[in-house]
Enzyme design. Structure first.
Site, PDB file in Angstrom:
ATOM      1  N   ALA A  65      39.041  90.926  48.612  1.00 26.13           N
ATOM      2  CA  ALA A  65      38.601  91.636  47.415  1.00 26.13           C
ATOM      3  C   ALA A  65      37.683  92.782  47.802  1.00 26.13           C
ATOM      4  O   ALA A  65      37.149  92.832  48.916  1.00 26.13           O
ATOM      5  CB  ALA A  65      37.871  90.679  46.477  1.00 26.13           C
ATOM      6  N   GLY A 111      41.359  87.207  48.913  1.00 22.82           N
ATOM      7  CA  GLY A 111      42.320  87.464  47.861  1.00 22.82           C
ATOM      8  C   GLY A 111      43.668  87.910  48.387  1.00 22.82           C
ATOM      9  O   GLY A 111      44.694  87.711  47.736  1.00 22.82           O
ATOM     10  N   GLU A 114      45.458  84.803  49.268  1.00 22.31           N
ATOM     11  CA  GLU A 114      45.834  84.171  48.002  1.00 22.31           C
ATOM     12  C   GLU A 114      47.021  84.884  47.360  1.00 22.31           C
ATOM     13  O   GLU A 114      47.904  84.236  46.785  1.00 22.31           O
ATOM     14  CB  GLU A 114      44.633  84.161  47.053  1.00 22.31           C
ATOM     15  CG  GLU A 114      43.544  83.207  47.513  1.00 22.31           C
ATOM     16  CD  GLU A 114      42.275  83.332  46.694  1.00 22.31           C
ATOM     17  OE1 GLU A 114      41.916  82.358  46.021  1.00 22.31           O
ATOM     18  OE2 GLU A 114      41.647  84.416  46.723  1.00 22.31           O
ATOM     19  N   GLU A 134      35.750  83.258  52.166  1.00 27.14           N
ATOM     20  CA  GLU A 134      34.791  83.396  51.056  1.00 27.14           C
ATOM     21  C   GLU A 134      33.491  82.659  51.299  1.00 27.14           C
ATOM     22  O   GLU A 134      32.433  83.064  50.807  1.00 27.14           O
ATOM     23  CB  GLU A 134      35.441  82.916  49.755  1.00 27.14           C
ATOM     24  CG  GLU A 134      36.527  83.813  49.205  1.00 27.14           C
ATOM     25  CD  GLU A 134      37.912  83.491  49.757  1.00 27.14           C
ATOM     26  OE1 GLU A 134      38.892  84.028  49.228  1.00 27.14           O
ATOM     27  OE2 GLU A 134      38.002  82.704  50.733  1.00 27.14           O
TER      28      GLU A 134
END
Length: 259
Positions: A65, A111, A114, A134
């Site tokens: 992200a 992300g 993901e 994270e």
């Protein structure tokens, strides 16, 4: 058409390229909003039979992200960010009735990992790197990472990767079942589209049900077997099933029409 995405269609396969190479294609609000739009297009456009998601440049698929947007978030904002991403993009990819495949051409972190895991399966170039780091930010995956990584590689390895924040290379990802194939950088997109061309030559209604039932199995839903029986029966009422059987008996290639 988009600020952060490049799109093109060839042979009914949509290629979506996340185009922020100066930021290693990091996900920000604009990328999420534009991905939501393009995913809706995949659902509704009959000229699109499948899609590939990849990243611009030689270094990164999506390197997580955009952390600069995190500083302004409180608990409510963080929850809203995760909900929007999961509901409008990641879950929509996972549950799409048409195959959506990730061609991972570099870093797939946070992300980005993901996003790749939300796709129906993944191919990776030899320089790909995967991870859910994270925890290094005092956070956890928020776009389905705790669930999908565990489904794909098993509890123990998923736990280790998320708790340490470690990265793994493409070959280890292949050995764990996180990716299906590893190729050279030059071969990545051609190999991905070759596989998708094979898939989309099959009956569309059968493809959509295989995707849905496999997702049910991945969630450990006890009702999966009965839903498989129901879908199996339903397909016998389709013209494609009749065409498939007839073509087999006549020793010719079937002409599926999605009906």
């Amino acid at each position: 058409m988009y600020q952060t995405l490049l799109t093109s269609v060839e042979d009914r396969i949509l290629t979506v390229t996340i185009n922020r190479p100066d930021k290693l294609n990091a996900l920000n609000r604009t990328v999420i909003t534009e991905l939501a739009d393009v995913i809706s297009r995949i659902y509704t456009d009959n000229d699109i039979a499948a899609a590939v998601i990849t990243g611009a440049g030689p270094k990164s698929f999506v390197a997580g992200a955009d952390i600069s947007e995190f500083l302004e978030l409180d608990g409510t904002g963080g929850k809203s960010l995760a909900e929007k991403g999961q509901e409008q993009v990641f879950s929509r990819i996972e549950n799409a009735p048409k195959p959506i495949v990730a061609a991972v051409n570099g870093f797939a972190l946070g992300g980005g990992c993901e996003l790749a895991m939300a796709c129906h399966f993944r191919l990776a170039s030899e320089n790909a790197r995967f991870g859910q780091p994270e925890v290094n930010l005092g956070l956890i995956p928020g776009y389905g990472g705790t669930q999908r990584l565990t489904q794909l590689v098993g509890k123990g390895k998923a736990m280790e990767l998320m708790l340490t924040g470690a990265m793994i290379d493409a070959r280890e990802a292949l050995s764990l079942g996180l990716v299906n194939h590893v190729t050279t950088a030059d071969e990545l997109l051609p190999r991905t589209t070759t596989i998708l061309k094979t898939i989309i030559s099959k009956a569309p209604m059968a493809i959509s049900r295989i995707i849905a039932l496999t997702n049910i199995a991945a969630l450990g839903d006890a009702g999966g077997l009965s839903r498989e029986v129901a879908a199996f029966g339903e397909l016998f009422d389709t013209a494609d099933a009749k065409e498939g059987a007839k073509a087999f008996l006549e020793k010719r290639t079937p002409e599926f029409r999605g009906s």
